[in-house]
Design a protein around this motif. Structure first.
Motif, PDB file in Angstrom:
ATOM      1  N   UNK A 134      35.780  40.631  41.506  1.00  0.00           N
ATOM      2  CA  UNK A 134      35.046  39.126  41.959  1.00  0.00           C
ATOM      3  C   UNK A 134      36.027  38.056  42.572  1.00  0.00           C
ATOM      4  N   UNK A 135      37.286  38.337  42.087  1.00  0.00           N
ATOM      5  CA  UNK A 135      38.197  37.299  42.336  1.00  0.00           C
ATOM      6  C   UNK A 135      38.399  37.264  44.095  1.00  0.00           C
ATOM      7  N   UNK A 136      38.693  38.821  44.307  1.00  0.00           N
ATOM      8  CA  UNK A 136      38.955  39.015  45.617  1.00  0.00           C
ATOM      9  C   UNK A 136      37.702  38.550  46.532  1.00  0.00           C
ATOM     10  N   UNK A 158      38.506  32.362  34.842  1.00  0.00           N
ATOM     11  CA  UNK A 158      38.505  33.148  35.997  1.00  0.00           C
ATOM     12  C   UNK A 158      39.429  32.637  36.779  1.00  0.00           C
ATOM     13  N   UNK A 159      39.829  31.427  37.056  1.00  0.00           N
ATOM     14  CA  UNK A 159      40.851  30.960  38.002  1.00  0.00           C
ATOM     15  C   UNK A 159      42.109  31.554  37.598  1.00  0.00           C
ATOM     16  N   UNK A 160      42.531  31.814  36.400  1.00  0.00           N
ATOM     17  CA  UNK A 160      44.063  32.123  36.041  1.00  0.00           C
ATOM     18  C   UNK A 160      43.963  33.784  36.074  1.00  0.00           C
ATOM     19  N   UNK A 161      42.815  34.532  35.711  1.00  0.00           N
ATOM     20  CA  UNK A 161      43.187  36.012  35.674  1.00  0.00           C
ATOM     21  C   UNK A 161      42.742  36.337  37.066  1.00  0.00           C
ATOM     22  N   UNK A 162      41.859  35.976  37.923  1.00  0.00           N
ATOM     23  CA  UNK A 162      41.476  36.576  39.152  1.00  0.00           C
ATOM     24  C   UNK A 162      41.679  35.764  40.393  1.00  0.00           C
ATOM     25  N   UNK A 163      42.155  34.587  40.259  1.00  0.00           N
ATOM     26  CA  UNK A 163      42.370  33.862  41.662  1.00  0.00           C
ATOM     27  C   UNK A 163      43.784  33.255  41.696  1.00  0.00           C
ATOM     28  N   UNK A 224      45.547  47.741  30.962  1.00  0.00           N
ATOM     29  CA  UNK A 224      45.245  47.825  32.420  1.00  0.00           C
ATOM     30  C   UNK A 224      45.262  46.504  33.330  1.00  0.00           C
ATOM     31  N   UNK A 225      44.817  45.227  32.538  1.00  0.00           N
ATOM     32  CA  UNK A 225      44.859  44.019  33.243  1.00  0.00           C
ATOM     33  C   UNK A 225      46.361  43.613  33.411  1.00  0.00           C
ATOM     34  N   UNK A 226      47.210  43.561  32.227  1.00  0.00           N
ATOM     35  CA  UNK A 226      48.405  43.353  32.226  1.00  0.00           C
ATOM     36  C   UNK A 226      49.223  44.175  33.286  1.00  0.00           C
ATOM     37  N   UNK A 227      48.890  45.285  33.654  1.00  0.00           N
ATOM     38  CA  UNK A 227      49.663  46.259  34.515  1.00  0.00           C
ATOM     39  C   UNK A 227      49.248  45.665  36.098  1.00  0.00           C
TER      40      UNK A 227
END
Length: 245
Positions: A134-136, A158-163, A224-227
């Motif tokens: 979704x961020x992409x 959302x801004x932090x994790x995906x953007x 998985x997210x951390x990686x």
């Protein structure tokens, strides 16, 4: 040429995990007025905004309406986009039906809001893969816009994790350009030194790159997210002020 982007986190909401789609607190409303004053006096770029995009959640719609009021009165178009909603699927991070929001915020264009709204399924599911994708999608949509300067009002998680991998205090903002990329590479943003070194435009946000902690995503996906994103964050996405009972 892709636009310059001003990313804004919503102001403080009257928050509790179990309160659906909460409104801004009194302090949040004050933060919006302070944001508008700062943007008008200290960020000439803000006066060049040609389009405003906002999450369709109540606290972002209200922040947009109060904090970017002078732009809206000037006629800058405002569109709601479900892609910019918060990660979490808690009641406080799940939006209201558009039929409830349209009478409260009639100046906003809802025509492109995904028909799935406010469902937390499909591209809006609270999972690593859905959030990163979704961020992409958000970045690709911005990248192809014809406007030179765009303001986006969204949510810290959302801004932090995906953007942007940056932290945002309530009603603070950061300014970004798109990073040059080779064909096939994912889109990335590069922050202006002005807001990066100051800890956000208002200087209220934590400096440095954000990291990912297990609380940001369901436990089985945290590793998985951390990686994928290279670190840990403190999971402040849904931290707000508890509702008085």
């Amino acid at each position: 040429m892709p636009p310059t982007v001003i990313l804004v986190r919503h102001a403080q909401a009257r928050h509790n995990y179990d309160i659906p789609d909460p409104e801004l607190s009194e302090l949040g409303q004050q933060q919006c007025r302070a944001l508008e004053q700062h943007l008008r006096q200290h960020l000439p770029l803000a006066d060049k905004v040609e389009r405003i995009i906002t999450s369709p959640m109540r606290r972002t719609l209200e922040t947009t309406t109060l904090g970017l009021d002078w732009l809206i009165k000037r006629g800058v178009p405002v569109e709601a986009d479900a892609l910019w909603q918060e990660n979490s699927d808690k009641p406080c991070d799940t939006g209201s039906p558009l039929a409830d929001m349209k009478p409260l915020f009639p100046h906003i264009d809802y025509t492109t809001v995904d028909s799935l709204w406010p469902s937390k399924t499909g591209p809006y599911a609270f999972t690593r893969s859905a959030t990163i994708a979704r961020g992409q999608s958000c970045l690709h949509s911005l990248y192809s816009r014809k406007e030179k300067v765009i303001a986006v009002v969204s949510h810290s998680g959302f801004l932090r994790c995906a953007i942007s991998l940056c932290k945002y205090a309530n009603a603070d903002y950061r300014v970004f350009e798109f990073k040059d990329k080779a064909e096939g590479e994912e889109l990335e943003l590069v922050e202006w030194k002005l807001t990066e070194s100051n800890g956000g435009g208002l200087g209220e946000s934590e400096k440095g790159r954000a990291k990912i902690e297990e609380t940001d995503f369901p436990e089985e996906q945290a590793e998985e997210v951390e990686q994928q994103l290279g670190g840990k964050t403190d999971g402040e996405a849904v931290k707000e002020v508890p509702e008085k009972k």
